[in-house]
Motif scaffolding. Structure first.
Motif, short mmCIF file in Angstrom:
data_model
loop_
_atom_site.label_atom_id
_atom_site.label_comp_id
_atom_site.label_asym_id
_atom_site.label_seq_id
_atom_site.Cartn_x
_atom_site.Cartn_y
_atom_site.Cartn_z
N GLY A 93 4.08 -18.95 18.96
CA GLY A 93 3.98 -19.63 17.60
C GLY A 93 5.09 -20.48 17.28
O GLY A 93 5.43 -21.65 18.05
N ILE A 94 4.31 -20.93 16.06
CA ILE A 94 5.63 -21.95 15.65
C ILE A 94 7.09 -22.06 15.95
O ILE A 94 6.96 -20.77 15.67
CB ILE A 94 5.49 -22.02 14.49
CG1 ILE A 94 3.69 -22.97 13.11
CG2 ILE A 94 6.50 -23.10 13.48
CD1 ILE A 94 3.65 -22.75 11.97
N VAL A 95 7.92 -23.15 16.25
CA VAL A 95 8.94 -22.82 16.51
C VAL A 95 10.23 -23.07 14.90
O VAL A 95 9.24 -23.67 14.31
CB VAL A 95 9.69 -24.02 17.40
CG1 VAL A 95 10.91 -24.06 17.75
CG2 VAL A 95 8.63 -24.53 18.39
N THR A 96 10.66 -21.73 15.17
CA THR A 96 11.54 -21.83 14.03
C THR A 96 12.15 -23.04 13.65
O THR A 96 12.54 -23.56 14.92
CB THR A 96 12.95 -20.60 14.17
OG1 THR A 96 13.69 -21.30 14.56
CG2 THR A 96 11.87 -19.60 14.43
N ARG A 97 12.59 -23.29 11.95
CA ARG A 97 13.03 -24.39 11.98
C ARG A 97 14.48 -24.45 12.53
O ARG A 97 15.34 -25.62 13.40
CB ARG A 97 13.25 -25.03 10.33
CG ARG A 97 14.14 -25.99 10.16
CD ARG A 97 13.63 -27.60 10.86
NE ARG A 97 14.18 -28.18 10.07
CZ ARG A 97 13.78 -29.13 9.19
NH1 ARG A 97 12.77 -28.68 8.64
NH2 ARG A 97 14.22 -30.55 8.19
N ARG A 98 14.99 -23.16 12.71
CA ARG A 98 16.52 -22.77 12.83
C ARG A 98 16.76 -23.26 14.73
O ARG A 98 17.79 -24.00 14.97
CB ARG A 98 17.20 -21.27 12.19
CG ARG A 98 18.02 -21.04 12.95
CD ARG A 98 18.87 -19.56 12.78
NE ARG A 98 20.49 -19.45 13.47
CZ ARG A 98 21.12 -18.15 12.90
NH1 ARG A 98 20.30 -17.10 11.85
NH2 ARG A 98 21.55 -18.18 13.68
N ALA A 99 15.58 -22.80 15.76
CA ALA A 99 15.91 -23.01 16.75
C ALA A 99 15.81 -24.72 16.85
O ALA A 99 16.14 -25.08 17.85
CB ALA A 99 14.90 -22.41 17.61
N PHE A 100 14.39 -25.12 16.41
CA PHE A 100 14.38 -26.53 16.46
C PHE A 100 15.93 -27.12 16.63
O PHE A 100 16.35 -28.48 17.40
CB PHE A 100 13.85 -26.92 16.22
CG PHE A 100 13.12 -28.67 15.71
CD1 PHE A 100 12.70 -28.89 16.94
CD2 PHE A 100 13.70 -29.52 15.10
CE1 PHE A 100 13.09 -30.32 17.53
CE2 PHE A 100 13.35 -30.73 15.12
CZ PHE A 100 13.60 -31.30 16.61
#
Length: 534
Positions: A93-100
């Motif tokens: 699923g979509i990568v979290t903004r925090r992870a990116f």
């Protein structure tokens, strides 16, 4: 090394100076950094991808990841390769903004230190091309934009991608060299990445062999094709994709061409960049435009001939065919929840229907292996109970409960395995004649050893149901017969059911009535420091 200007000309196109010649001539090796983040992400899956899923590699770990860059290889000796950070996550699923932001921040910090110690001549941008991040669009172009702020415009960027990635005009503008896989399934991944590095070294080497040593920036021709197909309809094992991709090495062999590439695009995300693209890179404008247009037209003209890589049907139809068949093992792809295309992996829809069939409810029924169902707490419970125990657990739908709810399973523990890189814990629960693989986290089952390590003989099974699209090479060779079940999930093969809202329209096959022939005129991108132009 210090870079200066070099007059243009096709003689530099094929990298006429070999790395060995460069080294023996005591010419300084170019400094090339390696950086990138990869995750094929479905915007139609409720799953989210965090930083740990990328299994990041740093510094020397990156060189170890790619043996073709070791110092005992010609390519490894040709440059000073400096690892910044790479991360390759299982599709999801979509990568979290925090992870990116966490991973991108570390990548940029490491790149800054490398560049400060020894200014970069080049960068290998190691990406997939279908990553989506919360709150961002066209994220690979965004990441490269941030990288360019550190390296400046002088560093030459060579990009390698999956053919299911997406090349927006912005990404095409920012790179200097670009290539992608030419096989699906991806049997040429290493070859493609090596080609991206070789093209980069060749360009830098041909420049450093002269008195004026700024590398030429190749010309790039780019063409968007209004086609968006799932990978299972564009396998290069069969035409028309086979013939389309066979054109590429022929074009690449032309004297003024560096590389030719075709991206099918990624069908399970919803951004304007999701569509097919052709790019040809090299030195002669007319050749690049002609060859790009040639491939784009062939792709468009073949649009109605793309088909699934195996016979398809509903799950019930595929199970009926498998039971009636004498061919063993008979493989069925549970395609809608394929974790290697971005599915959450924990959809219980197919498993619940398999267990409801009377054929499989007795131990002496047809042997069926089901791979697999991630179920965090259930896998832990089964592992604690141990082999030989009879257990009841509730499993599945921890992430994707849109298509079906959790399922209650009662069965005999057949196997338990700890320590898998992806699944962490793997268990096998026998229910009637069905052997259900439960994992703590998602894991793809692509190799015979994935089964044998769980005391399962896939070759002797009657039916093997795998959450996958087209069969990966080992499974493909193992299967006596095969069906692709059109099942629901975050990577549903029926694109019409997903509801794209942001892609360009019209788009084949979502739209079949085009009011006019699409504009397949290639656009020329002179260089990364020039504006995008017609």
């Amino acid at each position: 090394m210090t870079l200066r200007s070099l007059s243009s000309g096709p003689s530099q196109a094929k990298g006429l100076v070999s790395p060995d010649t460069q080294t023996s001539a005591n010419v300084s090796r170019p400094v090339i950094a390696i950086a990138g983040l990869s995750c094929e992400t479905s915007t139609f899956s409720p799953a989210r991808t965090d930083a740990a899923a990328f299994h990041p590699r740093r510094g020397p770990e990156i060189i170890q990841e790619y043996p073709f860059l070791n110092q005992d290889t010609q390519l490894g000796r040709a440059a000073s390769w400096q690892g910044a950070l790479i991360g390759h996550a299982l599709p999801g699923g979509i990568v979290t903004r925090r992870a990116f932001e966490e991973l991108a921040g570390e990548l940029l910090t490491r790149l800054t230190k490398i560049h400060a110690a020894d200014p970069l001549d080049g960068l290998w941008f190691d990406i997939h091309g279908a990553m989506c991040v919360e709150g961002l669009e066209d994220v690979e172009a965004e990441l490269l934009r941030r990288i360019r702020r550190i390296t400046g415009s002088k560093a030459i960027v060579s990009t390698s991608m999956d053919l299911h990635g997406n090349v927006s005009p912005e990404l095409a503008h920012q790179v200097d060299l670009i290539t992608c896989f030419r096989t699906a399934p991806h049997e040429d991944e290493t070859e493609t990445k090596q080609r991206a590095c070789r093209n980069l070294v060749d360009l830098l080497s041909s420049s450093s062999s002269t008195t004026n040593i700024t590398p030429l920036r190749p010309l790039k021709a780019w063409c968007e094709i209004p086609i968006l197909l799932p990978g299972e309809q564009t396998s290069t094992r069969a035409d028309p994709a086979k013939s389309l991709y066979e054109l590429l090495p022929v074009i690449e062999a032309l004297p003024s061409v560096i590389d030719a590439a075709v991206w099918v695009g990624y069908a399970w995300a919803d951004e304007p960049r999701n569509h097919a693209v052709v790019m040809v890179t090299g030195w002669d404008t007319q050749t690049l435009l002609e060859q790009t247009g040639r491939v784009a037209r062939q792709f468009w003209d073949a649009r109605e001939r793309f088909h699934f890589a195996a016979p398809t049907g509903s799950l019930a139809q595929c199970l009926d065919a498998a039971i009636e068949s004498q061919k063993r093992p008979f493989f069925i792809s549970d395609s809608g929840d394929n974790p290697t295309a971005g599915g959450a992996g924990d959809v219980t829809w197919s498993l619940s229907r398999i267990l409801a069939r009377p054929e499989f409810q007795q131990k002496d029924g047809p042997t069926l292996i089901y791979a697999s169902l991630p179920a965090h707490h259930a896998a832990e419970s089964v592992a604690r109970a141990g082999v030989g125990a009879t257990v009841t657990v509730v499993a599945g739908a921890e992430v994707d409960h849109i298509h079906e709810g959790p399922i209650t399973l009662t069965g005999l523990v057949h196997a338990v395995r700890h320590g898998d890189r992806d699944g962490l814990i793997e268990c096998v629960l026998q229910i009637g004649s069905v052997f259900v693989i439960l994992t703590k986290l998602r894991k793809p089952y692509h190799h015979e050893s994935d089964f044998s390590e769980l005391n399962l003989d896939a070759r002797s099974a009657d039916i093997v149901v795998v959450k996958i699209g087209y069969l990966e090479p080992e499974l493909y060779k193992m299967a006596a017969d095969w069906r692709l079940a059109l099942t629901p999930g975050g990577v549903d093969q029926d694109l019409q059911r997903l509801g794209h809202r942001h892609i360009h329209r019209p788009m084949w096959p979502l739209d079949r009535n085009f009011s006019r022939h699409p504009d397949l005129k290639p656009r020329l991108i002179p260089a990364s420091d020039h504006p995008f132009s017609e």
